[in-house]
Design a protein around this motif. Structure first.
Motif, PDB file in Angstrom:
ATOM      1  N   THR A 507       3.986 -20.913 -12.220  1.00  0.00           N
ATOM      2  CA  THR A 507       3.077 -19.857 -12.634  1.00  0.00           C
ATOM      3  C   THR A 507       2.074 -20.412 -13.638  1.00  0.00           C
ATOM      4  OG1 THR A 507       4.846 -18.250 -12.346  1.00  0.00           O
ATOM      5  CG2 THR A 507       2.953 -17.558 -13.641  1.00  0.00           C
ATOM      6  N   ILE A 517       9.190 -14.265 -15.646  1.00  0.00           N
ATOM      7  CA  ILE A 517       9.065 -13.684 -14.302  1.00  0.00           C
ATOM      8  C   ILE A 517      10.103 -12.570 -14.205  1.00  0.00           C
ATOM      9  CG2 ILE A 517       8.989 -14.132 -11.843  1.00  0.00           C
ATOM     10  CD1 ILE A 517       6.892 -15.647 -13.494  1.00  0.00           C
ATOM     11  N   VAL A 520      10.516 -10.328  -8.227  1.00  0.00           N
ATOM     12  CA  VAL A 520      10.033 -11.094  -7.086  1.00  0.00           C
ATOM     13  C   VAL A 520      10.385 -10.329  -5.831  1.00  0.00           C
ATOM     14  CG1 VAL A 520      12.130 -12.469  -6.911  1.00  0.00           C
ATOM     15  CG2 VAL A 520      10.004 -13.381  -6.005  1.00  0.00           C
ATOM     16  N   SER A 531       5.276 -12.031  -7.020  1.00  0.00           N
ATOM     17  CA  SER A 531       6.042 -12.085  -8.267  1.00  0.00           C
ATOM     18  C   SER A 531       5.316 -11.278  -9.322  1.00  0.00           C
ATOM     19  CB  SER A 531       6.210 -13.534  -8.736  1.00  0.00           C
ATOM     20  OG  SER A 531       4.942 -14.117  -9.042  1.00  0.00           O
ATOM     21  N   ALA A 533       5.124 -10.815 -13.572  1.00  0.00           N
ATOM     22  CA  ALA A 533       5.456 -11.526 -14.803  1.00  0.00           C
ATOM     23  C   ALA A 533       5.263 -10.619 -16.004  1.00  0.00           C
ATOM     24  CB  ALA A 533       4.596 -12.783 -14.931  1.00  0.00           C
ATOM     25  N   ALA A 873      13.936 -15.390  -9.699  1.00  0.00           N
ATOM     26  CA  ALA A 873      12.942 -15.378 -10.777  1.00  0.00           C
ATOM     27  C   ALA A 873      13.680 -15.371 -12.100  1.00  0.00           C
ATOM     28  CB  ALA A 873      12.048 -14.148 -10.662  1.00  0.00           C
ATOM     29  N   ILE A 879      10.022 -19.847 -10.541  1.00  0.00           N
ATOM     30  CA  ILE A 879      10.480 -19.174  -9.322  1.00  0.00           C
ATOM     31  C   ILE A 879      10.991 -20.262  -8.385  1.00  0.00           C
ATOM     32  CG2 ILE A 879       9.834 -17.683  -7.400  1.00  0.00           C
ATOM     33  CD1 ILE A 879       7.502 -16.680  -9.095  1.00  0.00           C
TER      34      ILE A 879
END
Length: 885
Positions: A507, A517, A520, A531, A533, A873, A879
Motif C-alpha cells: 500500500t 489495512i 479486504v 482493500s 485502510a 489484511a 496484504i
C-alpha cells in the motif's frame, strides 16, 4: 364312520371296559354285538349264573396258553334274513341272552328286578346247562342242513389252536423262516384287517338305512316312521318287531341260542341284526383286553434304520477296496510312540501311566514327596490367593518404611543429636520430631544394644492405625493419553487448502508508518481485490499482478456527505490530516453481473461502481445503480429518520473499456457510526449495522429501488454484526453474547443461539445455510448446527489472542479464522448431505507472515471465490495472498 358313542346311545348297549387298551379298529357292525342291559338282566337266572361261573373257571384252565388263530375269510357272511347260524367259538361269556325290549328307555330299574323274578320261574337250570354243553360240543350249528361260509369260519376258529407262535429268531432278534410264507401270511392278515375296518357307510350301499343322526327316537313315537334314509324316504316302523311281548322275545332268544345265532335289535333302523362268527371273536378279544384283530402283531421285529454302527451289517461301502494307507504303518502313531518313549527315558512317565493304572503323573509325584520335608510358610503369593477368594476383598496393610541411618546402632556422627537438640526434641510433639520417639545413639558393638524402650508404644500405635484408619483399594487406570484423542485424517489427505504466502500487495503511504489495512474483499470472478485502510482510502488491486488500479478517498466523501462537518469552518487540509475516518468494512457485490462494492467510513456507507464489468454486465450495473444515483426513494417514515441517501457527483475513468460508471455513486448517511455492512446473496439487498443507534442499529436497504427499511422497533442489546441467510428469508443479528435469527417474511424471531462468548466480533453462514460460525474477542470460534440445537456444536480455542474475522469458503470445504496473534488458521470443514453424519472439522494449516502492531494482528480475511486461496489484511499495513502450492 359312525362314532362308537353314538352307536352306543342309539342301541342302549353296555360295554365292559377292557383291562388293557386295544389297538385294533372295531367295525361298526361290532357296535351292535353288545346285548342290551335289560335283556341280560331279564334272562339271567340264578342257576344260569352258577353255570356260567363254572364255565368261566373251566375256560380259564383251558386258556392258560394264549390262542393264536389263523385268518379265515368272513367277507361272504350270511345275510340279515337268514335264521340259521353256526355255533359260537370259545367265548368267555355266552352272549345268547334274551332279545330286546320294545319299550326302549321307558323301563326303570324297578321293572328290571321284577322281570328277573318273573323269568326265573319260567326257566330251568338243567336246560341252561344242557344248552351250554350243546354250545361247547356243537360242530355244525345249522339244523336245517344249510352249509354257508360262516359255518366254515366257526369250524376254522375251533379247529386251529390259539397259540402265539414266536418262531425261531436269530442272534439279532429277527425271525428266521421262509420269506415267501411270511409274505403270504402278511398279505392275508392285511386283507382280514381291511375287511374288519369297514365302516357303517360301506354296509349301506343302497342308502336305505336311517340317517337322522343324534335325533332322539322318542320324538317319533307318535308317527308311523322312525326317520329318513339317504334318499329322503321314510323309514317305516316294523310292526312285527315292536309289538311282541317279553315271552315272545324270550322264546325267540332261546331259538336263536339253539341254532347258534346271536341276534341284537337295531333300534335306529328297527330291525334285528345277526352277528357273524368273525365279529363275535373280535368282541371276545376286545372284552378280554387283547388286540381286536388276531392277525395283528403286537411285538413286531425291530428294524435298525441307523446303519452307522456296523458297516458290515448295513452294507455301506461294502463294494469298495481298502485304501493303500490301511496296509502301511501310521506315521502319526509312530511320532506318538516316539514321544512316549522319550518321556519314559527322561522319567516324566512310567509304565503305570502307559498301562492306564495312573491317569495323571502329578499324583505320582505328590506321593513321592516326603510329608515331613520342611517347606516355606510364606511363599509371597498370599495376597494373590486372598484376592482370589470369595467375599470382601482383602486389603493389605501399608508397609512400614525401612530403617534409615539414624536407626543404626553405629549411626554417622551427623545423625547424632547434641544436648540442645535433644532438649528441643523433648519439648516437641513426637509426631513433629525428625525420628519420632527414637533418639540416635552410638554403641561400641551389637551386644551392647539393649531392648528398645518404645517398642510396646509404637506397636500399639501401629495397631491403632491399622484398626482406625480406613483403607480403600484404588485401581490405577493405565490408559494411553493418545488413545483418548480422536483419530483425525492427515492434513495431506484433505488438500487443497492454502499453504504458502505467494503475493504481497504493498500500500502506498506518506510518512514512516504504513496505514492499517482494516478490511479486504474480492470480486465474484476472482480477478480483482479491494482493500480499505485506516487512511480512509479504498484501493482496487489486480490479483494476479498485484498492480494498484484505482484509489478512492472514502473518508473525504463521507465528510462531504455529512452536513455537520461542513459547518465547522475548518480548512480542508486540516480535515484531511486530523479527521481521516478509516474504512472499517468493505464488501463486494456477490452477484457476478453487479460490479459495485460497499465501503463504510464514519457514519456513511458509500456505494462505489468499480468499472470492471464487461460488455454483457454494463446495462445491468447501470440499471442497478440508477435509483441510487438519483438520491434514493425512502418510503418508510422510520427509515427516513434513520438514514438518508446522498448523491455523489465524482466520476472517474473506468478500468474496463465497456464500463460507463466508475467511482462513488451515492452515500447512505446515518446518525451514528457504522460498523458493518453485508450483502445478500442475490446482490440487491444489503444490511448495515450501527451499534449505537438503538432500534435503528440494523437497517435493510434495496439498491435497485434506493429504498431503506427499519425492521426492528426495539433494540435487544447492541448489534455487532448482521448477515443474510444464503437461500432463506432469515436475518442473523449478533449482539455481544447472543445470535438471534429472524424470519423477515413472518417478522418474528425464529431462534436465539447461545454462544457462550463474552464479545462477538464476527460471524458467517455456511453456503448450505445449515451451519454458522461465530468469532469472539475471547479467542473462541463457535460452530452452530442450526438444525441440531441452540447451543454450540463445537467450540474451538486455538488462537492466543482475540479473533477478528471468521469466514467460510464459498466453494471448497474450508474455514478460516484471523486473530490478533498475527496468524490465520485454516480448517477443513466438511459438511455432509447426510443429516446423520456430523460435520468433520480438522485444523490443517497455520499461516503466518503478519507482524503484530499495537496488539493488533490480522484484522480481516477473504477467500478467493474459485480457488483455495485466501487474502489477509493486517495491522502492519500489508496484504498477503496465500495459495495452495
Amino acid at each position: 364312520v359312525v362314532p362308537f358313542h353314538q352307536e352306543r346311545d342309539k342301541f342302549h348297549l353296555s360295554l365292559e371296559t377292557p383291562s388293557k387298551p386295544s389297538l385294533g379298529l372295531v367295525p361298526s357292525a361290532l357296535h351292535l354285538a353288545f346285548t342290551p342291559v335289560r335283556y341280560r338282566k331279564a334272562t339271567m337266572s340264578k342257576s344260569k349264573k352258577s353255570s356260567l361261573r363254572k364255565y368261566k373257571e373251566k375256560k380259564e384252565d383251558e386258556d392258560e396258553v394264549t390262542p393264536s388263530l389263523s385268518p379265515v375269510d368272513s367277507s361272504s357272511g350270511s345275510d340279515d334274513d337268514e335264521d340259521d347260524e353256526d355255533s359260537v367259538y370259545d367265548s368267555d361269556v355266552p352272549h345268547y341272552e334274551g332279545g330286546g325290549d320294545d319299550d326302549g328307555e321307558d323301563d326303570v330299574d324297578g321293572d328290571d328286578e321284577s322281570d328277573d323274578e318273573e323269568f326265573e320261574d319260567q326257566g330251568s337250570s338243567d336246560e341252561d346247562e344242557d344248552l351250554l354243553e350243546q354250545q361247547q360240543h356243537q360242530d355244525d350249528g345249522s339244523e336245517d342242513g344249510m352249509e354257508g361260509l360262516d359255518s366254515d369260519i366257526a369250524k376254522a376258529y375251533e379247529s386251529v389252536p390259539r397259540n402265539w407262535s414266536t418262531g425261531k429268531r436269530s442272534i439279532t432278534g429277527k425271525k428266521v423262516g421262509n420269506k415267501a410264507e411270511n409274505t403270504d401270511k402278511a398279505s392275508q392278515s392285511a386283507l382280514w384287517m381291511h375287511t374288519d375296518d369297514l365302516s357303517s357307510d360301506d354296509e349301506d350301499d343302497g342308502g336305505i338305512m336311517n340317517r337322522i343322526g343324534r335325533v332322539p327316537l322318542h320324538w317319533y313315537d307318535e308317527y308311523d316312521h322312525i326317520g329318513y334314509d339317504a334318499h329322503g324316504r321314510k323309514v317305516i316302523k316294523s310292526a312285527s318287531l315292536g309289538d311282541g311281548d317279553r315271552v315272545d322275545q324270550a322264546l325267540a332268544n332261546a331259538d336263536n341260542m339253539g341254532k347258534g345265532k346271536f341276534v341284537v335289535h337295531d333300534l335306529l333302523n328297527d330291525k334285528n341284526v345277526e352277528l357273524s362268527a368273525r365279529q363275535l371273536e373280535l368282541i371276545r378279544r376286545i372284552q378280554n383286553g387283547a388286540y381286536a384283530h388276531p392277525e395283528f402283531d403286537g411285538n413286531p421285529d425291530y428294524i435298525d434304520y441307523f446303519s452307522g454302527v456296523d458297516p458290515e451289517i448295513s452294507g455301506l461301502n461294502s463294494n469298495r477296496y481298502l485304501p493303500k494307507s490301511k496296509f502301511q504303518p501310521s506315521k502319526w502313531e509312530k511320532l506318538q510312540v516316539d514321544k512316549l518313549l522319550q518321556k519314559l527315558e527322561n522319567g516324566d512317565i512310567n509304565m503305570d501311566y502307559l498301562t492306564g493304572k495312573v491317569r495323571d503323573m502329578n499324583d505320582v509325584n505328590r506321593r513321592k514327596q516326603d510329608k515331613d520335608k520342611p517347606f516355606l510358610l510364606w511363599t509371597g503369593g498370599e495376597e494373590d490367593e486372598l484376592n482370589m477368594k470369595k467375599g470382601p476383598q482383602h486389603i493389605a496393610a501399608p508397609k512400614l518404611p525401612p530403617p534409615g541411618h539414624a536407626e543404626s546402632y553405629i549411626p554417622p556422627d551427623e545423625y547424632l543429636p547434641t544436648e540442645e537438640e535433644i532438649k528441643q526434641w523433648e519439648e516437641m510433639d513426637p509426631k513433629d520430631r525428625p525420628h519420632g520417639l527414637l533418639i540416635p545413639k552410638k554403641f561400641p558393638n551389637l551386644r551392647s544394644v539393649g531392648a528398645y524402650e518404645h517398642s510396646v508404644r509404637e506397636t500399639f500405635e501401629r495397631c491403632l492405625d491399622l484398626y482406625l484408619c480406613p483403607r480403600v483399594m484404588k485401581r490405577r487406570l493405565n490408559i494411553d493419553p493418545e488413545s483418548l484423542v480422536p483419530q483425525l485424517p492427515k492434513a495431506s489427505d484433505l488438500r487443497p487448502f492454502p499453504t504458502a504466502k505467494c503475493i504481497e500487495y504493498k500500500t502506498p503511504f506518506e510518512g514512516d508508518v504504513a496505514p492499517i489495512i482494516r478490511c479486504v474483499t474480492t470480486c465474484p470472478d476472482g480477478q480483482y481485490v479491494a482493500s480499505g485502510a485506516s487512511d480512509g482510502f479504498v484501493r482496487l488491486w489486480e490479483v494476479e499482478t498485484g498492480r494498484l488500479l484505482r484509489s478512492w478517498n472514502i473518508s473525504k466523501l463521507a465528510r462531504s456527505a455529512d452536513p455537520e462537518s461542513k459547518g465547522t469552518g475548518e480548512s480542508e487540509a486540516t480535515d484531511s490530516e486530523s479527521i481521516a475516518q478509516p474504512v472499517v468494512s468493505l464488501e463486494w457485490n456477490p452477484n457476478r453481473s453487479h460490479h459495485c462494492l460497499l465501503a463504510v467510513a464514519g457514519k456513511c456507507a458509500v456505494v462505489i461502481a468499480t468499472g470492471t464489468e464487461g460488455n454483457r454486465d454494463t446495462e445491468i450495473t447501470e440499471a442497478l445503480l440508477t435509483s441510487a444515483k438519483r438520491g434514493g426513494n425512502v418510503s418508510s417514515s422510520k427509515a427516513s429518520k434513520a438514514v438518508q441517501w446522498v448523491t455523489l457527483s465524482e466520476n472517474e475513468k473506468p478500468v474496463s473499456a465497456f464500463a460507463t460508471l466508475s467511482g462513488p455513486i451515492c452515500a447512505l448517511r446515518t446518525k451514528t457510526m457504522m460498523a458493518r455492512v453485508r450483502w445478500h446473496s442475490k446482490g440487491d439487498y444489503f444490511v448495515t449495522v450501527s451499534p449505537k443507534s438503538g432500534a435503528a442499529a440494523v437497517l435493510i436497504h434495496q439498491l435497485s429501488k434506493g429504498n431503506s427499511q427499519q425492521p426492528f422497533s426495539k433494540a435487544k442489546g447492541e448489534a455487532q454484526v448482521a448477515c443474510f441467510h444464503p437461500n432463506k428469508p432469515f436475518l442473523f443479528v449478533a449482539s455481544q453474547q447472543h445470535v438471534r435469527v429472524y424470519h423477515l417474511v413472518k417478522q418474528a424471531m425464529v431462534k436465539r443461539l447461545v454462544s457462550g462468548c463474552r464479545w462477538i466480533s464476527s460471524l458467517d453462514v455456511h453456503p448450505s445455510g445449515d451451519h454458522l460460525i461465530v468469532g469472539s474477542l475471547d479467542r473462541r470460534v463457535v460452530w452452530f448446527d442450526l438444525d441440531l440445537s441452540h447451543t454450540p456444536y463445537k467450540t474451538l480455542k486455538y488462537h492466543e489472542r482475540a479473533l477478528r474475522d471468521v469466514e467460510f469458503h464459498p466453494r471448497y470445504p474450508l474455514m478460516a479464522s484471523a486473530s490478533d496473534d498475527g496468524s490465520v488458521h485454516i480448517f477443513h470443514s466438511m459438511v455432509y448431505a447426510d443429516l446423520m453424519r456430523n460435520p468433520l472439522i480438522v485444523p490443517v494449516k497455520i499461516l503466518r507472515g503478519h507482524s503484530v502492531r499495537n496488539k493488533h494482528g490480522v484484522l480481516n480475511i477473504s477467500f478467493h471465490p474459485t480457488q483455495p486461496w485466501i487474502f489477509s489484511a493486517g495491522a502492519d499495513g500489508r496484504i498477503f495472498l496465500y495459495q495452495d502450492i
